[in-house]
Scaffold this active site. Sequence first.
Site, short mmCIF file in Angstrom:
data_model
loop_
_atom_site.label_atom_id
_atom_site.label_comp_id
_atom_site.label_asym_id
_atom_site.label_seq_id
_atom_site.Cartn_x
_atom_site.Cartn_y
_atom_site.Cartn_z
N CYS A 44 0.81 -1.22 0.00
CA CYS A 44 0.00 0.00 0.00
C CYS A 44 0.85 1.27 0.00
O CYS A 44 0.30 2.37 -0.05
CB CYS A 44 -0.96 -0.01 1.19
SG CYS A 44 -2.21 -1.29 1.05
N HIS A 90 -2.13 2.61 -5.71
CA HIS A 90 -3.10 1.54 -5.91
C HIS A 90 -4.51 2.11 -5.79
O HIS A 90 -4.70 3.22 -5.32
CB HIS A 90 -2.89 0.40 -4.90
CG HIS A 90 -3.13 0.78 -3.48
ND1 HIS A 90 -2.26 1.57 -2.74
CD2 HIS A 90 -4.18 0.52 -2.65
CE1 HIS A 90 -2.74 1.75 -1.54
NE2 HIS A 90 -3.91 1.13 -1.44
N HIS A 93 -13.17 8.59 -8.54
CA HIS A 93 -12.19 8.54 -9.62
C HIS A 93 -11.10 9.60 -9.45
O HIS A 93 -10.62 10.18 -10.42
CB HIS A 93 -12.85 8.63 -10.99
CG HIS A 93 -13.53 7.36 -11.36
ND1 HIS A 93 -14.79 7.04 -10.91
CD2 HIS A 93 -13.12 6.31 -12.11
CE1 HIS A 93 -15.13 5.85 -11.37
NE2 HIS A 93 -14.13 5.38 -12.09
N GLU A 127 -13.32 -1.29 2.02
CA GLU A 127 -12.46 -1.44 0.85
C GLU A 127 -12.84 -2.75 0.18
O GLU A 127 -12.67 -3.82 0.79
CB GLU A 127 -10.99 -1.47 1.24
CG GLU A 127 -10.49 -0.22 1.89
CD GLU A 127 -9.04 -0.35 2.34
OE1 GLU A 127 -8.36 -1.30 1.92
OE2 GLU A 127 -8.61 0.51 3.11
#
Length: 122
Positions: free
Chosen positions: A25, A29, A70, A109
Amino acid sequence: MFIIERDYRFEAARVLPRLSNEHPCSRLHGHAFGVTLVVKGELDKEKEWVVDYYEIDKIYENKVHKLLDHGYLNEVEGLENPTTENMAKWIFERVREELDGLIEIVISEEGETRCRYGLETK
């Protein structure tokens, strides 16, 4: 007293900058995030609901979705270290300004991990 919930989803990219380079992470990503707004309140006697979901949608769209969907989370003010915990608190504080009765934000997530933040979790 009633508790209602409204679910949303957005996709975004991030880097968790405080992790070691070996941690996956620490690199760029993305995730599909789920967000649940939890509202507690009395039934409106006239309309016989706690709050209009349409009103919740407008608040979420303007305060959260437009900024995160986005996008690159690290570029959002207040999310320079966009851990799920920081995101939950950030969303709670922004939505709470306009949504009476908000007691909790749940963020996930990919639907596999979750974080809860709010008045009921303190």
